[in-house]
Write an enzyme that holds these catalytic residues in place. Sequence first.
Site, PDB file in Angstrom:
ATOM      1  CG  ASP A 152      32.539  27.314  24.328  1.00 13.87           C
ATOM      2  OD1 ASP A 152      32.039  28.803  23.423  1.00 13.87           O
ATOM      3  OD2 ASP A 152      32.781  26.580  25.437  1.00 13.87           O
ATOM      4  CB  SER A 153      32.727  31.025  27.086  1.00 16.62           C
ATOM      5  OG  SER A 153      31.745  30.016  26.892  1.00 16.62           O
ATOM      6  CE1 TYR A 197      34.878  34.070  28.168  1.00 14.39           C
ATOM      7  CE2 TYR A 197      34.828  34.096  25.582  1.00 14.39           C
ATOM      8  CZ  TYR A 197      35.752  34.218  26.951  1.00 14.39           C
ATOM      9  OH  TYR A 197      37.485  33.209  26.441  1.00 14.39           O
ATOM     10  CB  CYS A 217      31.871  31.332  22.416  1.00 11.90           C
ATOM     11  SG  CYS A 217      30.716  31.670  23.052  1.00 11.90           S
ATOM     12  CG  ASN A 218      26.459  30.398  19.415  1.00 14.39           C
ATOM     13  OD1 ASN A 218      25.254  29.972  18.633  1.00 14.39           O
ATOM     14  ND2 ASN A 218      26.436  29.161  20.517  1.00 14.39           N
ATOM     15  CB  THR A 219      28.160  34.851  23.865  1.00 11.79           C
ATOM     16  OG1 THR A 219      27.112  33.650  24.358  1.00 11.79           O
ATOM     17  CG2 THR A 219      28.562  36.690  24.084  1.00 11.79           C
ATOM     18  CD  GLU A 261      28.647  24.533  32.425  1.00 17.22           C
ATOM     19  OE1 GLU A 261      29.484  24.316  33.065  1.00 17.22           O
ATOM     20  OE2 GLU A 261      29.328  24.733  31.393  1.00 17.22           O
ATOM     21  CB  CYS A 283      23.561  28.593  23.428  1.00 20.44           C
ATOM     22  SG  CYS A 283      24.184  28.331  24.872  1.00 20.44           S
ATOM     23  CB  THR A 284      28.217  25.908  23.181  1.00 22.33           C
ATOM     24  OG1 THR A 284      28.472  26.284  24.059  1.00 22.33           O
ATOM     25  CG2 THR A 284      29.448  26.293  21.934  1.00 22.33           C
ATOM     26  CG  HIS A 285      26.138  24.881  27.683  1.00 21.60           C
ATOM     27  ND1 HIS A 285      26.803  25.987  27.317  1.00 21.60           N
ATOM     28  CD2 HIS A 285      26.813  24.734  28.798  1.00 21.60           C
ATOM     29  CE1 HIS A 285      27.952  25.557  28.037  1.00 21.60           C
ATOM     30  NE2 HIS A 285      27.595  25.028  29.102  1.00 21.60           N
TER      31      HIS A 285
HETATM   32  N1  DGL Z   1      29.816  28.792  24.938  1.00 17.70           N
HETATM   33  C1  DGL Z   1      28.626  30.010  25.217  1.00 17.70           C
HETATM   34  C2  DGL Z   1      27.507  29.867  24.023  1.00 17.70           C
HETATM   35  O1  DGL Z   1      27.317  29.665  23.103  1.00 17.70           O
HETATM   36  C3  DGL Z   1      27.688  29.439  26.813  1.00 17.70           C
HETATM   37  C4  DGL Z   1      28.642  29.538  28.075  1.00 17.70           C
HETATM   38  C5  DGL Z   1      28.107  30.934  27.955  1.00 17.70           C
HETATM   39  O2  DGL Z   1      27.674  32.356  28.537  1.00 17.70           O
HETATM   40  O3  DGL Z   1      29.848  31.152  28.024  1.00 17.70           O
HETATM   41  O4  DGL Z   1      27.216  31.310  23.704  1.00 17.70           O
END
Ligand code: DGL
Length: 266
Positions: A11-12, A43, A74-76, A153, A185-187
């Site tokens: 992941d990012s 990301y 990571c979704n992105t 976070e 999104c992971t968060h």
């Molecule tokens: N991990 C990223 C996602 O799931 C979120 C955090 C980022 O912007 O890197 O898209």
Amino acid sequence: MDVDSAIGVFDSGVGGLTVLRALHERLPHEDTIYLGDTARVPYGTRSPATVTRYALGNARFLVERGIKLLVVACNTVSAESLPALREAFDVPVLGVVEPGARAAAARAHGRPVGVIGTPGTIAAGAYQRSLKAIAPELIVTARACPLFVPLAEEGWTDGEVPRLVAEKYLAPFRDERIGTLVLGCTHYPLLAEVIQTALPDTALVDSARATAATVEDELRGRGLLRSSGAAAHEVYVTDLPASFHRVAERFLGRPLAHLEQVDVTV
Ligand code: DGL
């Protein structure tokens, strides 16, 4: 690649630990190697070309450790870079978008579906495309919710501030009468409570859990599922900020065991 090899996850940054957590819950006998690119996070606001370049370096680090399957937490990256990753490496590569979209379509029952994610994920349109491919008749609306990432976070997941932010971002979905919302999104699983408060009649679909179920199916299908024995877990990061342990434990739900800082750019 054999049954005793680890599952690689990247992941990012820390967010993908929500996906790792879902994998640990679903597949308690699998070894995992996690890489969080904490030096280059976020990301979600970068261009697709940069995200793909970072993703290829992260994947190479994990593939060199002999993983049997790569999970792009990571979704992105899942929205922008899966074709490049699949072309570059021989290991099976799974993202979080398709499992999340399939889980949402299965629960939609004809009602509109909402998707939330980073600006990059929403602009890439991957969830929207996936949902339409599965169920062309579905009405899908998608919105970026960038402030959710720093709130999660910071651990600011309940109370007035996240409630107001959620209300501001999510009120339009209420008017659109969505029945299902994909947490793309992971968060976002950390903010599930305030999201549910803003959308009380909406079913929340957690891409992390849906992905863990897909990983299980994929491993079983390939004869690579480990069904007994203790599991070992390694976590690597590209930077170790002072807040890392505190934030990571919040996302993983328990303390980290093996943690090491690495450079994936060499
Ligand atoms: N991990 C990223 C996602 O799931 C979120 C955090 C980022 O912007 O890197 O898209």
